[in-house]
Motif scaffolding. Structure first.
Motif, PDB file in Angstrom:
ATOM      1  N   ARG A  67     -35.732 -28.661  87.053  1.00  0.00           N
ATOM      2  CA  ARG A  67     -35.573 -27.550  86.118  1.00  0.00           C
ATOM      3  C   ARG A  67     -36.824 -27.418  85.260  1.00  0.00           C
ATOM      4  N   ARG A  68     -37.169 -26.176  84.977  1.00  0.00           N
ATOM      5  CA  ARG A  68     -38.331 -25.916  84.129  1.00  0.00           C
ATOM      6  C   ARG A  68     -38.056 -26.473  82.734  1.00  0.00           C
ATOM      7  N   GLU A  69     -38.963 -27.297  82.275  1.00  0.00           N
ATOM      8  CA  GLU A  69     -38.802 -27.970  80.991  1.00  0.00           C
ATOM      9  C   GLU A  69     -39.650 -27.329  79.899  1.00  0.00           C
ATOM     10  N   ARG A  70     -40.893 -26.962  80.244  1.00  0.00           N
ATOM     11  CA  ARG A  70     -41.797 -26.392  79.242  1.00  0.00           C
ATOM     12  C   ARG A  70     -43.025 -25.801  79.899  1.00  0.00           C
ATOM     13  N   GLU A  71     -43.723 -24.997  79.117  1.00  0.00           N
ATOM     14  CA  GLU A  71     -45.048 -24.521  79.510  1.00  0.00           C
ATOM     15  C   GLU A  71     -46.022 -25.054  78.471  1.00  0.00           C
ATOM     16  N   THR A  72     -47.192 -25.460  78.929  1.00  0.00           N
ATOM     17  CA  THR A  72     -48.215 -25.987  78.047  1.00  0.00           C
ATOM     18  C   THR A  72     -49.577 -25.611  78.625  1.00  0.00           C
ATOM     19  N   THR A  73     -50.609 -26.038  77.964  1.00  0.00           N
ATOM     20  CA  THR A  73     -51.959 -25.790  78.455  1.00  0.00           C
ATOM     21  C   THR A  73     -52.568 -27.107  78.891  1.00  0.00           C
ATOM     22  N   CYS A 117     -46.842 -25.302  83.984  1.00  0.00           N
ATOM     23  CA  CYS A 117     -45.412 -25.469  83.765  1.00  0.00           C
ATOM     24  C   CYS A 117     -45.022 -26.884  84.157  1.00  0.00           C
ATOM     25  N   VAL A 118     -44.129 -27.452  83.386  1.00  0.00           N
ATOM     26  CA  VAL A 118     -43.602 -28.782  83.660  1.00  0.00           C
ATOM     27  C   VAL A 118     -42.134 -28.620  84.037  1.00  0.00           C
TER      28      VAL A 118
END
Length: 177
Positions: free
Chosen positions: A154-160, A169-170
């Motif tokens: 499942r998509r957990e977060r977006e970061t740079t 995406c994590v």
């Protein structure tokens, strides 16, 4: 000393690296289309590929996880890699072990990435006893996101990405009850 560890799927052999894997992996890493979603998108030459394979083998020896060479069983051709690594370039998600893969262009679009990734995820959960596995991909890489969703992540977060400056995406899978 190299481990005899090998994973078999219906179409693939995932194994430790051999000396004759360097040239086919260097060819994969030299393809701009393959490298489009890897790091900053730059291609890797033979020397950089050799250093990467050596680092992957060290990770196996030091951490008990690493990137497998992925070979197509029928043809015995190197298709690329799949495996586990510590995403040290993303300290905000540590401690974590990340599932990843890279396949050459002729091996894409046939479900081989999903097949290899599923074998690696099973290895991570059953053989290595990991309670959590993540997958990190460029935010625009829809194909990788689809593979991770097929695996139940499942998509957990977006970061740079701090080294490349690209949005990533994590996804994660938590095997704890």
């Amino acid at each position: 000393m190299a481990s005899p560890l090998t994973l078999l799927t219906p179409r693939l052999t995932l194994r430790r690296w051999h000396a004759d894997d360097l040239d086919p992996m260097a060819a994969i890493n030299a393809d701009p289309e393959v490298m489009r979603w890897a790091g900053d998108g730059s291609v890797h030459d033979r020397e950089r590929t050799s250093a990467a394979i050596a680092a992957w083998e060290r990770e196996w020896d030091e951490r008990g996880v690493g990137l497998f060479a992925v070979e197509v069983r029928q043809s015995r051709r190197l298709a690329g890699f799949a495996g586990l690594s510590v995403p040290s370039s993303l300290p905000e998600i540590l401690p974590a072990v990340a599932l990843g893969w890279r396949l050459g262009r002729p091996f894409r679009g046939h479900g081989l990435a999903t097949e290899a990734a599923r074998a690696v995820l099973d290895f991570a959960l059953r053989d290595r006893g990991l309670a959590r596995v993540v997958g990190v991909h460029h935010a625009a890489d829809d194909a990788s996101a689809a593979v991770l969703r097929k695996l139940g992540m499942r998509r957990e977060r977006e970061t740079t990405h701090p080294e490349c400056g690209v949005p990533v995406c994590v996804h994660s899978l938590d095997a704890r009850p």
